[in-house]
Motif scaffolding. Structure first.
Motif, PDB file in Angstrom:
ATOM      1  N   SER A  79       0.821  -1.210   0.000  1.00 51.73           N
ATOM      2  CA  SER A  79       0.000   0.000   0.000  1.00 51.73           C
ATOM      3  C   SER A  79       0.855   1.260   0.000  1.00 51.73           C
ATOM      4  CB  SER A  79      -0.931   0.009   1.208  1.00 51.73           C
ATOM      5  OG  SER A  79      -0.178  -0.016   2.416  1.00 51.73           O
ATOM      6  N   LEU A  80       2.054   1.166   0.568  1.00 53.43           N
ATOM      7  CA  LEU A  80       2.973   2.303   0.587  1.00 53.43           C
ATOM      8  C   LEU A  80       3.882   2.305  -0.634  1.00 53.43           C
ATOM      9  CD1 LEU A  80       3.952   2.242   4.375  1.00 53.43           C
ATOM     10  CD2 LEU A  80       2.260   3.699   3.243  1.00 53.43           C
ATOM     11  N   ARG A  81       4.369   1.132  -1.018  1.00 57.04           N
ATOM     12  CA  ARG A  81       5.247   1.066  -2.189  1.00 57.04           C
ATOM     13  C   ARG A  81       4.528   1.516  -3.453  1.00 57.04           C
ATOM     14  NH1 ARG A  81       6.025  -4.199  -0.560  1.00 57.04           N
ATOM     15  NH2 ARG A  81       5.547  -5.053  -2.620  1.00 57.04           N
ATOM     16  N   PHE A  82       3.257   1.135  -3.592  1.00 57.74           N
ATOM     17  CA  PHE A  82       2.523   1.377  -4.825  1.00 57.74           C
ATOM     18  C   PHE A  82       1.545   2.542  -4.713  1.00 57.74           C
ATOM     19  CE2 PHE A  82       2.950  -3.483  -5.185  1.00 57.74           C
ATOM     20  CZ  PHE A  82       4.249  -3.361  -5.678  1.00 57.74           C
ATOM     21  N   GLU A  83       1.758   3.413  -3.735  1.00 55.92           N
ATOM     22  CA  GLU A  83       0.842   4.539  -3.529  1.00 55.92           C
ATOM     23  C   GLU A  83       0.711   5.406  -4.780  1.00 55.92           C
ATOM     24  OE1 GLU A  83       0.244   8.308  -0.435  1.00 55.92           O
ATOM     25  OE2 GLU A  83       2.017   7.007  -0.290  1.00 55.92           O
ATOM     26  N   PHE A  84       1.795   5.537  -5.526  1.00 57.10           N
ATOM     27  CA  PHE A  84       1.792   6.373  -6.733  1.00 57.10           C
ATOM     28  C   PHE A  84       1.893   5.521  -8.001  1.00 57.10           C
ATOM     29  CE2 PHE A  84       3.665   8.885  -3.281  1.00 57.10           C
ATOM     30  CZ  PHE A  84       2.739   9.910  -3.231  1.00 57.10           C
ATOM     31  N   ALA A  91       9.206   6.713  -6.220  1.00 61.38           N
ATOM     32  CA  ALA A  91       8.819   5.878  -5.088  1.00 61.38           C
ATOM     33  C   ALA A  91       9.811   4.743  -4.887  1.00 61.38           C
ATOM     34  CB  ALA A  91       7.417   5.321  -5.292  1.00 61.38           C
ATOM     35  N   TYR A  92      10.269   4.147  -5.980  1.00 65.93           N
ATOM     36  CA  TYR A  92      11.232   3.050  -5.874  1.00 65.93           C
ATOM     37  C   TYR A  92      12.526   3.533  -5.222  1.00 65.93           C
ATOM     38  CZ  TYR A  92      14.245  -0.851  -7.182  1.00 65.93           C
ATOM     39  OH  TYR A  92      15.122  -1.914  -7.145  1.00 65.93           O
ATOM     40  N   LEU A  93      12.978   4.702  -5.606  1.00 66.32           N
ATOM     41  CA  LEU A  93      14.225   5.231  -5.057  1.00 66.32           C
ATOM     42  C   LEU A  93      14.095   5.615  -3.587  1.00 66.32           C
ATOM     43  CD1 LEU A  93      15.493   7.483  -7.974  1.00 66.32           C
ATOM     44  CD2 LEU A  93      16.764   5.592  -6.927  1.00 66.32           C
ATOM     45  N   GLY A  94      12.975   6.181  -3.208  1.00 65.95           N
ATOM     46  CA  GLY A  94      12.883   6.733  -1.872  1.00 65.95           C
ATOM     47  C   GLY A  94      11.872   6.121  -0.941  1.00 65.95           C
ATOM     48  N   GLY A 153      23.016   5.354  -0.208  1.00 66.62           N
ATOM     49  CA  GLY A 153      22.519   6.720  -0.139  1.00 66.62           C
ATOM     50  C   GLY A 153      21.857   7.067   1.180  1.00 66.62           C
ATOM     51  N   HIS A 154      22.048   6.240   2.214  1.00 64.76           N
ATOM     52  CA  HIS A 154      21.305   6.432   3.459  1.00 64.76           C
ATOM     53  C   HIS A 154      22.209   6.616   4.674  1.00 64.76           C
ATOM     54  CE1 HIS A 154      17.704   5.313   1.239  1.00 64.76           C
ATOM     55  NE2 HIS A 154      18.326   4.236   0.809  1.00 64.76           N
ATOM     56  N   TRP A 155      23.497   6.744   4.482  1.00 60.39           N
ATOM     57  CA  TRP A 155      24.448   6.918   5.591  1.00 60.39           C
ATOM     58  C   TRP A 155      24.435   5.726   6.544  1.00 60.39           C
ATOM     59  CZ3 TRP A 155      27.689  10.819   4.708  1.00 60.39           C
ATOM     60  CH2 TRP A 155      27.250  11.855   3.890  1.00 60.39           C
ATOM     61  N   PRO A 184      15.697   3.456 -15.062  1.00 63.05           N
ATOM     62  CA  PRO A 184      15.946   4.886 -14.818  1.00 63.05           C
ATOM     63  C   PRO A 184      16.270   5.184 -13.358  1.00 63.05           C
ATOM     64  CG  PRO A 184      14.015   4.603 -16.217  1.00 63.05           C
ATOM     65  CD  PRO A 184      14.385   3.237 -15.712  1.00 63.05           C
ATOM     66  N   ALA A 185      15.725   4.390 -12.439  1.00 62.31           N
ATOM     67  CA  ALA A 185      16.037   4.598 -11.020  1.00 62.31           C
ATOM     68  C   ALA A 185      17.500   4.318 -10.751  1.00 62.31           C
ATOM     69  CB  ALA A 185      15.154   3.698 -10.147  1.00 62.31           C
ATOM     70  N   PHE A 186      18.037   3.261 -11.336  1.00 63.45           N
ATOM     71  CA  PHE A 186      19.448   2.951 -11.112  1.00 63.45           C
ATOM     72  C   PHE A 186      20.367   3.926 -11.845  1.00 63.45           C
ATOM     73  CE2 PHE A 186      17.508  -1.098  -9.885  1.00 63.45           C
ATOM     74  CZ  PHE A 186      18.075  -1.200  -8.618  1.00 63.45           C
ATOM     75  N   ALA A 187      19.910   4.455 -12.970  1.00 63.01           N
ATOM     76  CA  ALA A 187      20.684   5.502 -13.645  1.00 63.01           C
ATOM     77  C   ALA A 187      20.758   6.747 -12.761  1.00 63.01           C
ATOM     78  CB  ALA A 187      20.058   5.826 -14.998  1.00 63.01           C
ATOM     79  N   ARG A 188      19.651   7.119 -12.141  1.00 65.17           N
ATOM     80  CA  ARG A 188      19.644   8.265 -11.227  1.00 65.17           C
ATOM     81  C   ARG A 188      20.505   7.998 -10.004  1.00 65.17           C
ATOM     82  NH1 ARG A 188      13.865  10.326  -9.600  1.00 65.17           N
ATOM     83  NH2 ARG A 188      15.165  11.080  -7.878  1.00 65.17           N
TER      84      ARG A 188
END
Length: 223
Positions: A79-84, A91-94, A153-155, A184-188
């Motif tokens: 429900s949170l992963r697919f909210e958008f 969403a995948y990245l963050g 990317g999360h320290w 595209p997420a991995f490219a970013r």
């Protein structure tokens, strides 16, 4: 950066030796009583679990207790992963991975003075339910290996970080058809986080049979 050819098995042995050397070279209680935390970062197509498993196998005969944790066990509910939408790159990245739970249940217990009581996984994405796995007791002086995508990317407090890199072409070829929307997420991620530079160890695995690496930190060559 110069990379040298090596086998996965040899790489794991070298990394295990490096972790032992670091621990032996630390004279205070932090070196012998606390945990070492290793991050193996890479897209799903890079199969980070392969090196994580080999490293665990290389450490255990050295008398080291090891716990391997897959980031995939800490996905957030659907429900949170697919909210958008199911293929939203932002969403995948963050928003797909429960980084708060990783801090609380995995890294916190292995901080200096921690309990070593680590939750190995939290959420099953197939059933979309909590796994209810029991906590694992990792003795002080043990090694925690966390592997999966988007880790750098999360320290997260890794004592040793490894990034398994694939060229854009290799990543596209080895990513399953239904997951290519993540490209595209991995490219970013590569542009914004620069994991190849951020990691202590870089592995290039365009051909999974013939990896090449930068060597252990502070050492030139692979041998």
């Amino acid at each position: 950066m110069k990379l040298e050819a090596i086998t996965w098995q040899r790489m794991a042995e070298r990394l295990a030796g490096h972790l032992d050397d670091v621990r032996a070279g630390t004279s205070d209680d932090i070196g012998t009583g606390s945990w070492q935390r290793v991050g193996i970062d890479g897209a799903p197509a890079a199969d980070t679990g392969l090196l994580a498993g080999l490293l665990a196998d290389a450490l255990r005969p050295r008398g080291r207790s090891v716990l391997v944790v897959a980031a995939g066990g800490f996905l957030r509910p659907a429900s949170l992963r697919f909210e958008f939408g199911r293929q939203d790159v932002d969403a995948y990245l963050g928003g797909w991975y429960d980084t708060g739970a990783l801090w609380r249940e995995v890294f916190g217990p292995t901080d200096p003075g921690g309990t070593g009581r680590v939750l190995p996984d939290l959420w099953d994405p197939v059933t979309d339910r909590a796994t209810r796995s029991p906590y694992a007791e990792l003795p002080a002086g043990g090694v925690l290996i966390v592997h999966g995508p988007l880790l750098l990317g999360h320290w997260f407090p890794f004592d040793l970080s490894v990034h398994i890199s694939l060229s854009a072409g290799a990543l596209a070829r080895r990513t399953e058809e239904g997951e290519r929307w993540t490209l595209p997420a991995f490219a970013r991620y590569a542009r914004e986080t620069e994991p190849a530079s951020a990691a202590d160890v870089l592995v290039r695995a365009d051909d999974v049979r013939h990896p090449a690496w930068s060597g252990c930190p502070g050492r030139a060559g692979t041998g």
